[in-house]
Design an enzyme around this catalytic site. Sequence first.
Site, short mmCIF file in Angstrom:
data_model
loop_
_atom_site.label_atom_id
_atom_site.label_comp_id
_atom_site.label_asym_id
_atom_site.label_seq_id
_atom_site.Cartn_x
_atom_site.Cartn_y
_atom_site.Cartn_z
CE LYS A 109 -6.02 1.90 -0.59
NZ LYS A 109 -6.44 1.98 0.76
CE LYS A 142 -3.63 2.36 2.56
NZ LYS A 142 -4.58 2.30 3.67
C1 PBG Z 1 -7.60 3.34 5.44
C2 PBG Z 1 -7.78 3.26 3.97
C3 PBG Z 1 -7.54 4.24 2.98
C4 PBG Z 1 -8.02 3.71 1.78
C5 PBG Z 1 -8.49 2.44 2.06
N1 PBG Z 1 -8.32 2.17 3.41
C6 PBG Z 1 -7.03 5.62 3.06
C7 PBG Z 1 -5.66 5.88 3.50
O1 PBG Z 1 -4.84 5.00 3.69
O2 PBG Z 1 -5.40 7.06 3.71
C8 PBG Z 1 -8.03 4.41 0.45
C9 PBG Z 1 -9.06 3.94 -0.50
C10 PBG Z 1 -9.37 4.85 -1.62
O3 PBG Z 1 -8.73 5.89 -1.84
O4 PBG Z 1 -10.31 4.52 -2.35
N2 PBG Z 1 -6.31 3.44 5.91
#
Ligand code: PBG
Length: 328
Positions: free
Chosen positions: A251, A198
Site C-alpha cells: 500500500k 505500507k
Molecule cells: C490507518 C489507515 C490509513 C489508510 C488505511 N488505513 C491512513 C494512514 O495510514 O494515514 C489509508 C487509506 C487510503 O488512503 O485510502 N492507519
Amino acid sequence: MTTSFFRGRRLRRSAGLRAMMRETFLRPEDLIMPYFVLEAGDGRGRAPIGAMPGQFQLSVDMLERDVDEAVNAGLRACILFGLPAKKDDLASGAYAEDGVVQTAVRRLKKAFPHLQVLTDVCLCEYFSHGHCGLVTPEGQVQNDATLPILARTALSHARAGADMLAPSDMMDGRVAAIRDALDDNGFTHLPVMSYAVKYASAFYGPFREAADSAPRFGDRKGYQMDPANGREALREAAADEKEGADILMVKPAGPYLDVLRALRETSDLPLAAYQVSGEYALIKAAGMQGWIDETAVMLESLLGIKRAGADLIISYFTAQILLNRLLP
Ligand code: PBG
C-alpha cells in the site's frame, strides 16, 4: 523478405483472438470495497467526502443500504473503517464492544452472511492525537506498549463476527500479538491480512479527511516506510509472514507495482494491494474534468495492479464497477 521480424499483430487482429490471448482478468472476487462508518447518534447519515467524489461517511443504517445494493450487484468483500463519536487518549473506541466498527460488523454479518467483512485494525481514528500508537509525553510513538491495544481491538472485531483482520498501524510485532490473542481466544480460524508493506505516502491525503485520522502533530515517517525503499519491503513482508500473516498487502498500489512484483516473486502467500484514496482522487478528478475516460482508466489501473501480482485489490472503485456491471 520472409520471416525477418516478429509479427505481434497476428494475435491482435480480432476481438476473438485478443480474448484468447488475454493474460490477466479482473473478477468481482478480486475486489474489496472500503467503507467509512459513522458512529450512531451524531445526526449525519451520509456525509460526502470532499476529496473522494462518490464516497461517503455512512451511518450504520446507510451502510447497510449501500452494501445491500452492492451485494446485489456482486460485492463479495468489504473492509470497514470506523469514525467514533469521541476520540480519547486510550483509543477506547477502538476496542469498545459497542464501538462503531463492532456494531457495523454485527449488522452486516446478520444481513449478509455470505459477505466477507474485513476490518482495518488501527488506532489513529480513535486516539485524540491521531497517531497509530500510544504516544509518550515527548511525542514518541511507542511500539511495544501499543501491541496489547491492537490485539484487544482485533479480538473485539473477531468477537463481533469479522471474517478477517487487517492491521494497518505498522508497529513491529503486531501480527504476532494479534495472532496470539486470536488463537488464545478461540479464533484460530480467522485470517490476518497484514498491511505488511505500507509506505508513508502523500497519497493517503484524502483518506485522512474521510477517516478524520490526520496526526495532530508530526507525521507517520517513524513507523510507515520510506517511499524510496524496495529491499526494506521484502524484510517487512518476511517478518509478517513469520509472525503468521495469511495475506500480505502492499500500500499504496499504483506507485509501488515494482514492490508488488518483487513480493510476488519472493513470497508464496496471497497478495493484496490497496489502491488508496489519492489514487482514487486523481482518476476521479481528471475523469470529472473530462480529461480522461474515467471508466477506462479506472479499469486499466486495476488491471495493472493485478498484472503486477496482486490477488486481491482494495479499491474505492469496487462498488462503481459492480453497480455499472463493468466486469464480464
Ligand atoms: C490507518 C489507515 C490509513 C489508510 C488505511 N488505513 C491512513 C494512514 O495510514 O494515514 C489509508 C487509506 C487510503 O488512503 O485510502 N492507519
